[in-house]
Enzyme design. Structure first.
Site: not given
Ligand code: HMG
Length: 435
Positions: A83, A263, A376
């Protein structure tokens, strides 16, 4: 070697450069790392010896979650998951938790439960008493069946009869499995003691098998995140903190929400379980049974405000092993164990649970601010672009355009890809957009 899991910008590197950086930081030869991951870590002839009717193998992405600090020590967590955004989210939240001193984790001894069931017991009260009177003998009998485990410091620790009513009695054997997940050991004990249990209780022998509700093998994790670390574009940290707490309370009241909340937690936790060759079905079964233990399905991890901080609390049963299991034959699972470098199965469980907590926090923070789709979808767009047929640098170009247009669909990706190839054909010397 004391590790540091802060590798800023790691995700911006190419796969080749990531391998080089990771190998160096982990103290693993880069060729070993590459060869362990070749063929997804498992060749077909080996796969054929693991399960039945094999016709091939099936690969998934292997990634590293960063920034994880537990009890003052840094860990790099291997993750296998299909995912998008799960690995980024876990690393992102682990970075915030780090600002508050990292995760604090502790775990029970690795005790699994073997169940020996009896039916048609005439006097179940007397049967339970007889079992209690023979605990020492039963422990000895169980230990004789697992001499290797006893040599390694594990073995049967206790025996507990339970009267389930209507002539059904179940006897629990508590087995310390040390660094093994323990399913085979526990089943061996269950079968070895069952005749004697039947003699003592009377009735008819039923099932003899482990329980996946391993509630004597729990991990507890807490973290304290300063509000300022939670701030997002246009969102004050204290508001985000309160949003996460409201989301937690929602899950505590509503099983529909609790299922999704859990989840999100299992997104990260299962990925570590899989990357280290552990049995994620066992982990899932135990986690959800535990979440429903009060009769209402509830969140495994909850969040509260404490002064300026957000405080998370997680408790989960976790049966993980660092020895035995698929890691014996699966090169990538063995690499996963090397990467995480846990000193014991208990420590591995602490890492998996902490990554689960980070995943939960990242999702709640996103939900409490501008919604899950922004972060996401930006990452999901890359797999959509790839599914549309984009290759190489075109993947990022297509992903960027469909995400910017707010239309992350296969049709949009195919359209953009066609436009890109038309423009490349008409002007091969034009620089690509965004470069
Ligand atoms: P951002 O603020 O744009 O990130 O977040 P950033 O550019 O400020 O970077 C911060 C840190 O995030 C980075 O630190 C990395 O560690 C990491 P640094 O290396 O710069 O010191 N990071 C990444 N690592 C790898 N690949 C990347 C990347 N970008 C940042 N491309 C982010 C962007 C996507 C991390 C943020 O928007 C986020 O945390 N979103 C949440 C997404 C999520 O939870 N996804 C899970 C799937 S959804 C699901 O299925 C579950 C759900 O239904 C559960 C629920 O309802 O509770 C939602």
């Amino acid at each position: 070697m004391r590790r540091n899991s802060r590798w800023p910008g790691f995700y911006k590197l190419s796969v080749e450069d990531r391998r080089r950086v990771a190998a160096e930081a982990l103290g693993i030869d880069v060729d070993d790392l590459i060869s362990a991951l070749g063929d997804g870590g498992l060749k077909c002839d080996k796969a054929d010896k693991i399960i039945e009717n094999v016709v091939g193998t099936f690969s998934l992405p292997f990634a590293l979650a960063l920034n994880v600090q537990i009890n003052g020590q840094d860990f790099i967590a291997p993750m296998v998951v299909e995912e998008p955004s799960v690995v980024a989210a876990a690393s992102n939240a682990a970075r915030m938790v780090r600002e508050g001193g990292g995760f604090t984790a502790e775990a029970d001894e690795p005790i699994m439960i073997a169940q020996v069931q009896l039916d048609e017991v005439v006097d179940s009260v007397r049967a339970c008493t007889r079992i209690r009177q023979h605990v020492g003998e039963l422990i000895e009998l169980g230990n004789e069946a697992v001499p290797g485990l006893v040599r390694r410091g594990g073995g049967v620790r206790g025996v507990e009869p339970r009267d389930l009513g209507e002539g059904m009695v179940v006897v629990h054997f508590h087995v310390d499995c040390r660094d093994a997940m323990g399913a085979n050991l526990v089943n061996t004990v269950a079968e070895a003691v069952s005749d004697r249990v039947e003699e003592l209780c009377g009735g008819r022998m039923g099932l003899r098998i482990l329980s996946n509700l391993c509630d004597r093998r729990k991990v507890r994790v807490t973290c304290r995140v300063p509000s300022h670390a939670l701030a997002a574009d246009g969102f004050d940290g204290a508001d985000v903190r309160d949003g996460v707490v409201r989301a937690s309370r929602f899950a505590e009241r509503d099983p529909y929400r609790a299922a999704t909340h859990n989840k999100g937690l299992m997104n990260g936790l299962d990925a570590v379980v899989l990357a280290t060759g552990n049995d994620w079905r066992a982990v899932e079964a135990g986690a959800h049974a535990y979440a429903a233990r009060t009769g209402q399905y509830s969140p495994l991890c909850t969040w509260r405000a404490d002064h300026d901080d957000l405080v998370g609390t997680l408790e989960i049963p976790l049966s993980l092993g660092t020895v035995g299991g698929p890691a014996r034959v699966h090169d990538a699972a063995r690499l996963g164990l090397r990467v995480v470098d846990a000193s014991s199965a208990v420590e591995l469980a602490m890492v998996a649970a902490s990554v689960g907590m980070a995943s939960n926090l990242a999702a709640l923070r996103a939900l409490a601010t501008d919604g899950i789709q922004r972060g996401h979808m930006a990452l999901h767009a890359r797999s959509v672009a790839s599914a549309a047929g984009a290759l190489g640098a075109d993947v990022e170009r297509v992903a960027h355009r469909i995400h910017a247009a707010g239309n992350v669909t296969l049709e949009a990706a195919k359209r953009v890809l066609a436009e890109l190839s038309r423009s490349t054909t008409s002007s091969t010397s034009a620089p690509p957009p965004g470069q």
